[in-house]
Scaffold this motif. Structure first.
Motif, mmCIF file in Angstrom:
data_model
loop_
_atom_site.group_PDB
_atom_site.id
_atom_site.type_symbol
_atom_site.label_atom_id
_atom_site.label_comp_id
_atom_site.label_asym_id
_atom_site.label_seq_id
_atom_site.Cartn_x
_atom_site.Cartn_y
_atom_site.Cartn_z
ATOM 1 N N ILE A 235 0.838 -1.204 0.000
ATOM 2 C CA ILE A 235 0.000 0.000 0.000
ATOM 3 C C ILE A 235 0.872 1.253 0.000
ATOM 4 C CG2 ILE A 235 -1.668 1.315 1.375
ATOM 5 C CD1 ILE A 235 -2.809 -1.409 2.303
ATOM 6 N N LEU A 236 1.951 1.223 0.768
ATOM 7 C CA LEU A 236 2.888 2.353 0.770
ATOM 8 C C LEU A 236 3.419 2.611 -0.636
ATOM 9 C CD1 LEU A 236 4.806 4.441 2.124
ATOM 10 C CD2 LEU A 236 6.398 2.532 2.516
ATOM 11 N N ARG A 237 3.844 1.555 -1.330
ATOM 12 C CA ARG A 237 4.395 1.734 -2.682
ATOM 13 C C ARG A 237 3.347 2.314 -3.630
ATOM 14 N NH1 ARG A 237 8.656 1.908 -0.088
ATOM 15 N NH2 ARG A 237 9.637 -0.062 0.491
ATOM 16 N N SER A 238 2.096 1.920 -3.454
ATOM 17 C CA SER A 238 1.040 2.486 -4.291
ATOM 18 C C SER A 238 0.865 3.974 -4.001
ATOM 19 C CB SER A 238 -0.272 1.735 -4.055
ATOM 20 O OG SER A 238 -1.294 2.230 -4.888
ATOM 21 N N ASN A 239 0.924 4.349 -2.723
ATOM 22 C CA ASN A 239 0.805 5.758 -2.352
ATOM 23 C C ASN A 239 2.001 6.575 -2.830
ATOM 24 O OD1 ASN A 239 -1.551 6.692 -0.318
ATOM 25 N ND2 ASN A 239 -1.194 4.495 -0.109
ATOM 26 N N GLN A 240 3.131 5.909 -3.019
ATOM 27 C CA GLN A 240 4.306 6.588 -3.571
ATOM 28 C C GLN A 240 4.258 6.642 -5.099
ATOM 29 O OE1 GLN A 240 7.189 3.986 -1.543
ATOM 30 N NE2 GLN A 240 7.994 5.783 -0.481
ATOM 31 N N HIS A 241 3.159 6.161 -5.664
ATOM 32 C CA HIS A 241 2.951 6.140 -7.118
ATOM 33 C C HIS A 241 3.992 5.278 -7.828
ATOM 34 C CE1 HIS A 241 -0.125 9.136 -6.565
ATOM 35 N NE2 HIS A 241 0.732 9.947 -5.970
ATOM 36 N N LEU B 129 2.469 11.838 2.618
ATOM 37 C CA LEU B 129 1.862 10.507 2.710
ATOM 38 C C LEU B 129 1.216 10.239 4.059
ATOM 39 C CD1 LEU B 129 4.499 8.176 0.992
ATOM 40 C CD2 LEU B 129 2.501 9.282 -0.011
ATOM 41 N N ALA B 130 1.499 11.055 5.058
ATOM 42 C CA ALA B 130 1.050 10.749 6.416
ATOM 43 C C ALA B 130 -0.470 10.596 6.493
ATOM 44 C CB ALA B 130 1.538 11.819 7.387
ATOM 45 N N LEU B 131 -1.211 11.575 6.013
ATOM 46 C CA LEU B 131 -2.676 11.510 6.107
ATOM 47 C C LEU B 131 -3.268 10.380 5.268
ATOM 48 C CD1 LEU B 131 -3.673 15.277 6.317
ATOM 49 C CD2 LEU B 131 -4.186 13.497 7.997
ATOM 50 N N PRO B 132 -2.846 10.177 4.001
ATOM 51 C CA PRO B 132 -3.384 9.040 3.244
ATOM 52 C C PRO B 132 -3.123 7.689 3.908
ATOM 53 C CG PRO B 132 -2.304 10.573 1.753
ATOM 54 C CD PRO B 132 -2.012 11.044 3.142
ATOM 55 N N LEU B 133 -1.955 7.518 4.521
ATOM 56 C CA LEU B 133 -1.658 6.251 5.187
ATOM 57 C C LEU B 133 -2.513 6.075 6.439
ATOM 58 C CD1 LEU B 133 2.236 6.124 4.809
ATOM 59 C CD2 LEU B 133 0.549 4.736 3.585
ATOM 60 N N LEU B 134 -2.763 7.160 7.157
ATOM 61 C CA LEU B 134 -3.651 7.080 8.321
ATOM 62 C C LEU B 134 -5.076 6.733 7.894
ATOM 63 C CD1 LEU B 134 -2.365 10.164 10.351
ATOM 64 C CD2 LEU B 134 -2.196 7.762 11.036
ATOM 65 N N GLU B 135 -5.528 7.333 6.812
ATOM 66 C CA GLU B 135 -6.872 7.024 6.299
ATOM 67 C C GLU B 135 -6.969 5.563 5.890
ATOM 68 O OE1 GLU B 135 -7.391 9.812 3.152
ATOM 69 O OE2 GLU B 135 -7.554 11.551 4.494
ATOM 70 N N ASP C 53 -10.506 -3.405 1.721
ATOM 71 C CA ASP C 53 -9.262 -3.645 1.000
ATOM 72 C C ASP C 53 -8.850 -2.394 0.249
ATOM 73 O OD1 ASP C 53 -8.579 -6.212 1.719
ATOM 74 O OD2 ASP C 53 -9.866 -7.122 0.194
ATOM 75 N N TYR C 54 -7.531 -2.201 0.151
ATOM 76 C CA TYR C 54 -7.013 -1.080 -0.649
ATOM 77 C C TYR C 54 -7.225 -1.356 -2.126
ATOM 78 C CZ TYR C 54 -3.796 2.499 -2.369
ATOM 79 O OH TYR C 54 -3.249 3.580 -3.005
ATOM 80 N N ALA C 55 -6.980 -2.602 -2.501
ATOM 81 C CA ALA C 55 -7.148 -2.988 -3.908
ATOM 82 C C ALA C 55 -7.619 -4.426 -3.963
ATOM 83 C CB ALA C 55 -5.826 -2.843 -4.648
#
Length: 435
Positions: A353-359, A417-423, A433-435
């Motif tokens: 999920i982190l890697r996805s948020n990092q695009h 990324l802090a807020l998206p990861l908290l959400e 699920d994220y995906a």
């Protein structure tokens, strides 16, 4: 943009890349007695140490007539109550008094005493002596080239070492740890090789072969030059490599490894609570979101019977796996413990999920990578996942996302990324699920 609390203005200054680049240029010019030009200055890691103390990693390149030379430094950000270490005012360090930042000049390290010797050619024969029996080095062997693969001030360093003899060049890895830990890590690697991680193991799952260990804290390992799973993101082999990661984790958690420490849910909660609390003090704007996630984690913490604990890695994610054409190598087994098997699974999924948020990872690829990883992990009937186990995975995944949100909030280039990861942590706790 996250706004730092005034009480942590020293941290804001120490992680201001433009400000710190100027300080480094001034201080290194003073210490080295010549003009220093710096490029590609960035701060990839900030590590909380509690009570207003931090380690800050600085990476940059020194540009001179020989070209561009990469450097890695760590700064110790002291609290007002900390004593200034004696070495701070010597020629192997500099001290930024207004923010209480001490920066040892690499390779000097006040606790990893052996590190500096790897950058002194005269020390080569003595450092290499323990390898005489392991790989047949003779008295002509010299250190030809040393590169830093990883480093944590006062904790550990990993070096790529090229050794030159009269008739051959040998590539090795030297892992430097505190002396009291070295022998135990060597024995753990030997035990893993006997439990399915040797050079001839099924599916070619392995750990780097341990060659020698010294009382000073040097662990000599074979060099493995394969790309990490993280490096494969965006390439065709990535998803199949995630499947291999599932087999690796299954193998690790099935291994018969004695004398490991225990890592409990309660210990994980205590560590996470300390990190979360300090993050709310640094960034008050995150307070409500962090408290919401923490309360849900605390009220839903899983109970794991001792008989259900297995060997766990405790930091199992894409950078801990090297993937070759016909082998996969597990790294950094320093924190092996008996714990909840779901913890490693949740940690790996949270990093997807982190890697996805990092695009870096498209959602479609993430979904397939997750599916293949879990299928491979679940292929061993002794570790079949039921609903209770899946619920524990979700808890550990959410806990890891909270931890990552706190840690990445400290990294200048990834604070967003802090807020998206908290959400996402909250969504995970709700079973989404994220995906």
């Amino acid at each position: 943009m996250l706004k730092t609390s005034p009480a942590y203005s020293h941290l804001a200054s120490a992680t201001n890349e433009a400000e710190m680049q100027s300080i480094f240029q001034t201080q290194l010019t003073r210490l080295w007695g010549r003009p220093v030009a710096i490029e590609n200055f960035h701060i990839p890691r900030v590590i909380p140490r509690g009570e207003g103390k931090f380690l800050v990693q600085y990476r940059f390149s020194i540009v001179d007539e020989h070209g561009s030379q990469p450097r890695i430094f760590f700064g110790r950000l002291l609290s007002p109550a900390d004593m200034i270490p004696a070495y701070a005012k010597e020629s192997n360090a500099f001290f930024v008094s207004d923010i209480r930042l001490v920066v040892p000049i690499f390779p000097f390290d006040p606790k990893l005493k052996m590190l500096v010797q790897f950058f002194d050619s005269a020390s080569g024969p003595r450092l290499l002596q323990p390898l005489a029996g392991a790989i047949g080095l003779n008295g002509t062997a010299q250190l030809a080239k040393v590169e830093v693969l990883g480093y944590r001030l006062e904790r550990r360093g990993t070096l790529s070492v090229s050794v030159q003899e009269r008739t051959r060049t040998v590539s090795l890895v030297a892992k430097l740890v505190r002396p009291e830990k070295a022998a135990g890590l060597f024995e753990e690697l030997q035990a893993l090789e006997k439990n399915g991680f040797g050079a001839t193991s099924d599916k070619n799952i392995r750990v780097p072969h341990p060659l020698a260990v010294t009382p000073e804290g040097i662990l000599w390992l074979e060099a493995v030059f394969d790309l990490s799973l993280h490096d494969l993101i965006g390439t065709e082999p990535y998803v199949s490599a995630c499947r291999s990661a599932g087999f690796v984790l299954q193998r690790l958690q099935s291994a018969k490894l004695p004398n490991l420490p225990t890592f409990s849910v309660e210990e994980a909660q205590a560590q996470l609570k300390t990190l979360a609390l300090e993050t709310t003090q640094i960034y008050p704007v995150l307070c409500e979101s962090i408290e919401d996630v923490w309360q849900q984690l605390e009220s839903n913490a899983p109970a794991v019977a001792e008989k259900k604990t297995v060997p766990v890695h405790r930091d199992f994610y894409d950078k801990q796996l090297l993937v070759g054409a016909n082998r996969i190598t597990l790294l950094d087994t320093d924190t092996l413990s008996f714990g909840d098997p779901a913890s490693d699974v949740g940690n790996f999924l949270a990093h997807l999920i982190l890697r996805s948020n990092q695009h870096l990872l498209p959602e479609k690829t993430l979904a397939q990578a997750k599916k293949d990883f879990l299928e491979a992990y679940n292929s061993n009937t002794s570790l079949v996942m039921g609903k209770e186990f899946e619920k524990r995975i979700k808890w550990w995944e959410a806990a890891t996302l909270l931890r990552l949100a706190c840690l990445y909030s400290l990294r200048p280039r990834w604070r967003k990324l802090a807020l998206p990861l908290l959400e996402q942590s909250e969504k995970t706790l709700r079973g989404e699920d994220y995906a």
